[in-house]
Enzyme design. Structure first.
Site, PDB file in Angstrom:
ATOM      1  N   PHE A 127       0.646  -1.197  -0.016  1.00  0.00           N
ATOM      2  CA  PHE A 127      -0.187   0.067  -0.013  1.00  0.00           C
ATOM      3  C   PHE A 127       0.740   1.076   0.266  1.00  0.00           C
ATOM      4  CE2 PHE A 127      -2.820   3.109   1.698  1.00  0.00           C
ATOM      5  CZ  PHE A 127      -4.148   2.830   1.253  1.00  0.00           C
ATOM      6  N   ASP A 199       2.581  -4.912   8.803  1.00  0.00           N
ATOM      7  CA  ASP A 199       1.078  -4.096   8.807  1.00  0.00           C
ATOM      8  C   ASP A 199      -0.003  -5.037   8.576  1.00  0.00           C
ATOM      9  OD1 ASP A 199      -0.869  -2.462   7.942  1.00  0.00           O
ATOM     10  OD2 ASP A 199       0.169  -1.129   7.008  1.00  0.00           O
ATOM     11  N   TYR A 224     -10.676   0.942  10.884  1.00  0.00           N
ATOM     12  CA  TYR A 224     -11.921   1.214  10.157  1.00  0.00           C
ATOM     13  C   TYR A 224     -12.082   0.292   8.860  1.00  0.00           C
ATOM     14  CZ  TYR A 224      -8.162   3.910   7.290  1.00  0.00           C
ATOM     15  OH  TYR A 224      -7.352   4.324   6.605  1.00  0.00           O
ATOM     16  N   LYS A 225     -11.304  -0.797   8.872  1.00  0.00           N
ATOM     17  CA  LYS A 225     -11.504  -1.928   7.691  1.00  0.00           C
ATOM     18  C   LYS A 225     -12.418  -2.903   8.642  1.00  0.00           C
ATOM     19  CE  LYS A 225      -7.655  -0.156   4.994  1.00  0.00           C
ATOM     20  NZ  LYS A 225      -6.460   0.001   4.893  1.00  0.00           N
ATOM     21  N   ARG A 373     -12.365  -5.222  -6.868  1.00  0.00           N
ATOM     22  CA  ARG A 373     -11.845  -5.642  -5.569  1.00  0.00           C
ATOM     23  C   ARG A 373     -13.317  -5.983  -4.705  1.00  0.00           C
ATOM     24  NH1 ARG A 373      -8.292  -2.578  -1.098  1.00  0.00           N
ATOM     25  NH2 ARG A 373      -9.885  -1.273  -0.943  1.00  0.00           N
TER      26      ARG A 373
HETATM   27  C1  PLP Z   1      -5.724   0.978   4.501  1.00  0.00           C
HETATM   28  C2  PLP Z   1      -4.098   0.932   4.828  1.00  0.00           C
HETATM   29  C3  PLP Z   1      -3.507   2.173   5.382  1.00  0.00           C
HETATM   30  C4  PLP Z   1      -4.054   3.436   5.701  1.00  0.00           C
HETATM   31  O1  PLP Z   1      -3.492   4.150   6.345  1.00  0.00           O
HETATM   32  P1  PLP Z   1      -4.144   5.461   6.992  1.00  0.00           P
HETATM   33  O2  PLP Z   1      -2.717   6.292   7.810  1.00  0.00           O
HETATM   34  O3  PLP Z   1      -5.168   5.216   8.151  1.00  0.00           O
HETATM   35  O4  PLP Z   1      -4.626   6.311   6.029  1.00  0.00           O
HETATM   36  C5  PLP Z   1      -1.986   1.967   5.417  1.00  0.00           C
HETATM   37  N1  PLP Z   1      -1.788   0.662   5.128  1.00  0.00           N
HETATM   38  C6  PLP Z   1      -2.182  -0.175   4.658  1.00  0.00           C
HETATM   39  C7  PLP Z   1      -1.485  -1.335   3.992  1.00  0.00           C
HETATM   40  C8  PLP Z   1      -3.476  -0.238   4.287  1.00  0.00           C
HETATM   41  O5  PLP Z   1      -4.165  -1.223   3.863  1.00  0.00           O
END
Ligand code: PLP
Length: 412
Positions: A127, A199, A224-225, A373
């Site tokens: 990401f 992560d 939040y996911k 997705r």
């Molecule tokens: C959703 C997600 C994020 C989100 O990061 P924020 O700091 O909350 O915007 C970061 N890393 C990964 C791998 C994600 O899937």
């Protein structure tokens, strides 16, 4: 051939099915985007009213103590801990995933500083914010640190070497749903003297995790996911007890101080996980995280995983049975151990097809390049939902009922 009544029979036998009642989902919507923003637990509305009207409105500043606001990052961390295989006192819910990753990377580089190792290894397909945070930290330090990007999980075998300080990976890939073998990859990192930072953004609440057994050194994740904490709800960071005394990062705010209300001019880190905190937290948003955790407390991650695999297997099977003549490409691994809780298919007009699906109430999302997705959230997705979603996808594809000139919104 799998029929809709087969799916209804599976719903009738599903022990998680009653939990759907605890979420507020609009009628006529099949929500396959809980991997991006989880649905709202019904309880969140009552809790928000309580926090805003009573704790803030009536009790005002006394709520830092009387309503437990100050302790909330640790208390929620302890409630989240069992979902990721952490112990009490090892997790705090705070800040964003990006910021927590910055803290974890800084602490990991600091722990490696005596070794002269200067390289953070990660994946090009990670990401982007994870890569950006590593790039930001290393270029800002300006001491020869580098971020090395690999193009496949297999390349990790050769990319990790005696120069590697940290291996930073996202356990389940946001785009493909590929799941790393955390135990094997952490062991590979350790074998070469590197630390493993994970992560869990697409893993927490989606797949069972055992951070201790799998050899992770630090971890961060999102609420939040799959954890249904609400839009932009604070993220979490895990620092195992064995690493807490040496957990040092540059965001030394007063919430990480041993005695914040002494208002001393010098920073002295508190003992334990509290040193992962920085400053004052968004209390109203933080409080919502508990409503999502309350639902998980009624089941087990094993039960969630069993249903998740059944849902994703079913979706793959139905798409392949019912849409065989369309140019769809499965990018998610079929092997259970390598799959998270989402299924991604490419289609040359993926963006347009996804917009057509959303217009007909099937909400997934689109990620470059060409990827549709679909996230599967066992707490509120039924087997009949999967059947109906594929039926609508089939109709859209058969009728070419999508607009290839559709304009894109700012968020896809
Ligand atoms: C959703 C997600 C994020 C989100 O990061 P924020 O700091 O909350 O915007 C970061 N890393 C990964 C791998 C994600 O899937």
């Amino acid at each position: 051939m799998i029929s809709r009544s087969d799916c209804l029979a599976r719903d009738a036998a599903d022990t998680l099915a009653p939990l759907r009642e605890q979420f507020d989902l609009p009628a006529g919507v099949i929500y396959l985007d809980g991997n991006s923003l989880g649905a709202r637990p019904k309880a969140a509305l009552t809790r928000a009213t309580e926090v805003i009207a009573k704790e803030w409105g009536k009790d005002l500043i006394t709520s830092w103590n009387s309503a437990g606001w100050f302790e909330m990052p640790k208390r929620l961390g302890d409630r989240l801990a069992p979902l990721v295989g952490a112990k009490p006192g090892e997790v705090v819910v705070t800040d964003t995933t990006s910021i927590n990753l910055f803290k974890a990377l800084a602490a990991a580089l600091h722990a490696q500083s005596h070794t002269g190792r200067k390289v953070i290894v990660t994946e090009r397909s990670n990401f982007p914010t994870d890569i950006y945070m590593a790039q930001g930290l290393t270029s800002w330090l300006d001491r020869g640190y580098q971020v090395k990007l690999v193009d496949s999980p297999e390349q990790l075998q050769t990319a990790i070497n005696a120069d590697t300080a940290v291996v930073m990976l996202t356990h389940v890939n946001y785009r493909t749903g590929y799941q790393h073998d955390m135990a094997a990859t952490s062991a590979l990192a350790h074998q070469h003297g590197a630390l493993a930072v994970w992560d869990l953004a697409h893993s927490a609440g989606a797949v069972p995790l055992d951070l201790h057994a799998d050899g992770a050194d630090f971890a961060v994740g999102c609420t939040y996911k799959y954890l249904n904490g609400g839009p932009g709800s604070p993220a979490f960071i895990w620092v195992p007890e064995r690493n807490q005394d040496k957990f040092s990062h540059p965001l030394s705010g007063w919430w990480g101080h041993a005695n914040p209300f002494a208002m001393a001019p010098d920073f002295a880190p508190t003992k334990g996980i509290g040193r992962a905190l920085c400053g004052t937290q968004p209390v109203t948003s933080l409080a919502m995280v508990e409503c999502g955790l309350d639902v998980f407390a009624q089941t087990s991650m094993q039960a969630v995983r069993t249903k998740s695999l059944a849902l994703t297997d079913l979706f793959i099977a139905l798409v392949e049975q019912r849409c065989p003549n369309h140019p769809l490409g499965l990018v998610t691994p079929r092997e259970h151990a390598r799959r998270g809780s989402q299924v991604s298919f490419t289609h040359p007009y993926g963006y347009a097809v996804m917009q057509a699906l959303i217009a007909r109430g099937v909400i997934g999302d689109y990620r470059e390049p060409e990827i549709m997705r679909f996230g599967f959230t066992p707490l509120y997705t039924s087997f009949a939902d999967v059947w109906d979603a594929v039926e609508i996808l089939k109709q859209i594809l058969d009728d070419k009922a999508y607009d290839i000139t559709a304009a894109r919104g700012a968020v896809t």
